[in-house]
Scaffold this motif. Sequence first.
Motif, PDB file in Angstrom:
ATOM      1  N   LEU A 110       0.856  -1.187   0.000  1.00 18.62           N
ATOM      2  CA  LEU A 110       0.000   0.000   0.000  1.00 18.62           C
ATOM      3  C   LEU A 110       0.895   1.241   0.000  1.00 18.62           C
ATOM      4  CD1 LEU A 110      -3.147   0.597   0.437  1.00 18.62           C
ATOM      5  CD2 LEU A 110      -2.473   1.226   2.761  1.00 18.62           C
ATOM      6  N   ARG A 164       0.261   6.867   3.000  1.00 24.24           N
ATOM      7  CA  ARG A 164      -0.579   8.047   2.798  1.00 24.24           C
ATOM      8  C   ARG A 164      -0.375   9.040   3.933  1.00 24.24           C
ATOM      9  NH1 ARG A 164      -2.696   4.045  -0.016  1.00 24.24           N
ATOM     10  NH2 ARG A 164      -4.475   4.327  -1.378  1.00 24.24           N
ATOM     11  N   GLU A 168      -2.445  10.685   5.648  1.00 25.09           N
ATOM     12  CA  GLU A 168      -3.350  10.555   6.813  1.00 25.09           C
ATOM     13  C   GLU A 168      -2.876   9.477   7.791  1.00 25.09           C
ATOM     14  OE1 GLU A 168      -4.304  10.337   3.621  1.00 25.09           O
ATOM     15  OE2 GLU A 168      -5.711   8.682   3.272  1.00 25.09           O
ATOM     16  N   ASN A 177      -2.851  -0.552  10.161  1.00 29.34           N
ATOM     17  CA  ASN A 177      -3.663   0.131   9.143  1.00 29.34           C
ATOM     18  C   ASN A 177      -4.165  -0.972   8.216  1.00 29.34           C
ATOM     19  OD1 ASN A 177      -4.829   1.714   7.194  1.00 29.34           O
ATOM     20  ND2 ASN A 177      -2.881   2.306   6.233  1.00 29.34           N
ATOM     21  N   PRO A 178      -5.259  -1.632   8.608  1.00 26.61           N
ATOM     22  CA  PRO A 178      -5.696  -2.828   7.865  1.00 26.61           C
ATOM     23  C   PRO A 178      -6.512  -2.448   6.635  1.00 26.61           C
ATOM     24  CG  PRO A 178      -7.216  -2.415   9.648  1.00 26.61           C
ATOM     25  CD  PRO A 178      -6.183  -1.314   9.709  1.00 26.61           C
ATOM     26  N   PRO A 179      -6.815  -3.414   5.775  1.00 25.26           N
ATOM     27  CA  PRO A 179      -7.722  -3.122   4.664  1.00 25.26           C
ATOM     28  C   PRO A 179      -9.110  -2.801   5.213  1.00 25.26           C
ATOM     29  CG  PRO A 179      -7.255  -5.485   4.774  1.00 25.26           C
ATOM     30  CD  PRO A 179      -6.362  -4.815   5.769  1.00 25.26           C
ATOM     31  N   TYR A 180      -9.610  -1.589   4.927  1.00 26.03           N
ATOM     32  CA  TYR A 180     -10.899  -1.223   5.535  1.00 26.03           C
ATOM     33  C   TYR A 180     -11.919  -0.687   4.540  1.00 26.03           C
ATOM     34  CZ  TYR A 180      -8.614   3.458   5.934  1.00 26.03           C
ATOM     35  OH  TYR A 180      -7.946   4.627   5.706  1.00 26.03           O
ATOM     36  N   ILE A 181     -11.610  -0.770   3.267  1.00 26.72           N
ATOM     37  CA  ILE A 181     -12.592  -0.291   2.285  1.00 26.72           C
ATOM     38  C   ILE A 181     -13.600  -1.422   2.026  1.00 26.72           C
ATOM     39  CG2 ILE A 181     -12.905   0.595  -0.045  1.00 26.72           C
ATOM     40  CD1 ILE A 181     -10.035   1.677   0.128  1.00 26.72           C
ATOM     41  N   LEU A 229      -5.812   3.584  -7.280  1.00 22.98           N
ATOM     42  CA  LEU A 229      -5.872   2.488  -6.306  1.00 22.98           C
ATOM     43  C   LEU A 229      -5.850   1.120  -6.964  1.00 22.98           C
ATOM     44  CD1 LEU A 229      -6.895   5.000  -4.541  1.00 22.98           C
ATOM     45  CD2 LEU A 229      -7.667   3.205  -2.991  1.00 22.98           C
ATOM     46  N   ALA A 283      -4.630  -5.196   0.381  1.00 30.36           N
ATOM     47  CA  ALA A 283      -4.294  -4.174   1.375  1.00 30.36           C
ATOM     48  C   ALA A 283      -5.397  -3.131   1.494  1.00 30.36           C
ATOM     49  CB  ALA A 283      -2.979  -3.493   0.997  1.00 30.36           C
ATOM     50  N   LEU A 284      -6.344  -3.169   0.582  1.00 26.65           N
ATOM     51  CA  LEU A 284      -7.371  -2.119   0.540  1.00 26.65           C
ATOM     52  C   LEU A 284      -8.710  -2.583   1.080  1.00 26.65           C
ATOM     53  CD1 LEU A 284      -6.606  -0.767  -3.042  1.00 26.65           C
ATOM     54  CD2 LEU A 284      -6.294   0.504  -0.915  1.00 26.65           C
ATOM     55  N   GLU A 341      -5.837   2.517  12.300  1.00 20.65           N
ATOM     56  CA  GLU A 341      -6.384   3.506  11.367  1.00 20.65           C
ATOM     57  C   GLU A 341      -7.765   3.032  10.930  1.00 20.65           C
ATOM     58  OE1 GLU A 341      -3.894   5.202   8.286  1.00 20.65           O
ATOM     59  OE2 GLU A 341      -5.598   5.233   6.891  1.00 20.65           O
TER      60      GLU A 341
HETATM   61  N1  GLN Z   1      -6.662   5.120   3.272  1.00 20.11           N
HETATM   62  C1  GLN Z   1      -6.784   4.265   2.116  1.00 20.11           C
HETATM   63  C2  GLN Z   1      -7.740   4.888   1.143  1.00 20.11           C
HETATM   64  O1  GLN Z   1      -8.843   5.237   1.486  1.00 20.11           O
HETATM   65  C3  GLN Z   1      -7.244   2.895   2.477  1.00 20.11           C
HETATM   66  C4  GLN Z   1      -6.188   2.120   3.099  1.00 20.11           C
HETATM   67  C5  GLN Z   1      -6.713   0.974   3.872  1.00 20.11           C
HETATM   68  O2  GLN Z   1      -7.679   0.315   3.521  1.00 20.11           O
HETATM   69  N2  GLN Z   1      -6.078   0.735   4.922  1.00 20.11           N
HETATM   70  O3  GLN Z   1      -7.383   5.073   0.016  1.00 20.11           O
END
Ligand code: GLN
Length: 277
Positions: free
Chosen positions: A87, A90, A92, A178-182, A194, A201-202, A232
């Motif tokens: 990833l 970023r 943030e 900072n795990p995959p959180y989408i 992306l 990772a996303l 995160e």
């Molecule tokens: N912050 C990333 C984004 O929104 C997502 C990274 C994540 O899933 N950890 O593009």
Amino acid sequence: MSHDPKEALQDARRQLEIAGSPSPARDASALMDKVQGDAPPWTPLSDAQLAELNRYIQRRARREPISHIVGKRAFWMHDFIVTDAVLDPRPETETLVSVASDTSFARVLDLGTGSGCILLSLLYEVPEATGVGVDVSEPALDIARQNAQRVGVEDRVTLLVSDWFDKVEGQFDLIVSNPPYIAEVEMPDLAPELSFEPRLALTDEADGLTAYRAITSGAGRFLKPSGRLLVEIGPTQAVAVSDLFAAHGFTDVTVHPDLDGRDRVVSGVFPPQNATN
Ligand code: GLN
């Protein structure tokens, strides 16, 4: 033949603008820097350098991230090596590093370390600390190892393949991730850049909370009493993730904003064990 760098830069910017880059001026100068290396910006470009610049412009026009083309990304105090195996660090995510640096820790675990940007920055900040970074991806850990050397913390870090806590041993003062959180449904609406990053990772290919469930339910076994968990989050996930922290017994559950004022980090303290002795 030699070419005027100012004209080449303007031309790069125009082409990137037409290609729909959201940041044509910044992209053009980053690509130009890559071509020119350490030479001063007014140095004329050779034919080969102009051809190289044009290849980079074409890649960027297809919306490949600038970090993949130049091979690095500035994060916290260092330039991190970045490829399509990790990833892209970023800005943030620096919120997580900042909140974590304000706590005291001697031993830190990073779940899904990727490029290593969080863990290695924390080890840089706390010179007496040691850390473990895990990731399911061996190619990602290769990049993290290279970055550990760049940051100069390779003697204080262990990097290993593990699915969350599977191969983790020992106790930590601090666990970060900072795990995959989408969520899967959000994936089609994301910026084209992306699609060059590891999908693993996303997104969890589900509701975006799968990783937080695994992390909050497992963390207690690996945290020392009064240890801390920091993750995160996406800006809409503060309530759901705070609830998971509370459900697994964390106290002092706090949501921290990023520099844009969006909810970005959830932290919690693992309570001291019911020590009656
Ligand atoms: N912050 C990333 C984004 O929104 C997502 C990274 C994540 O899933 N950890 O593009």
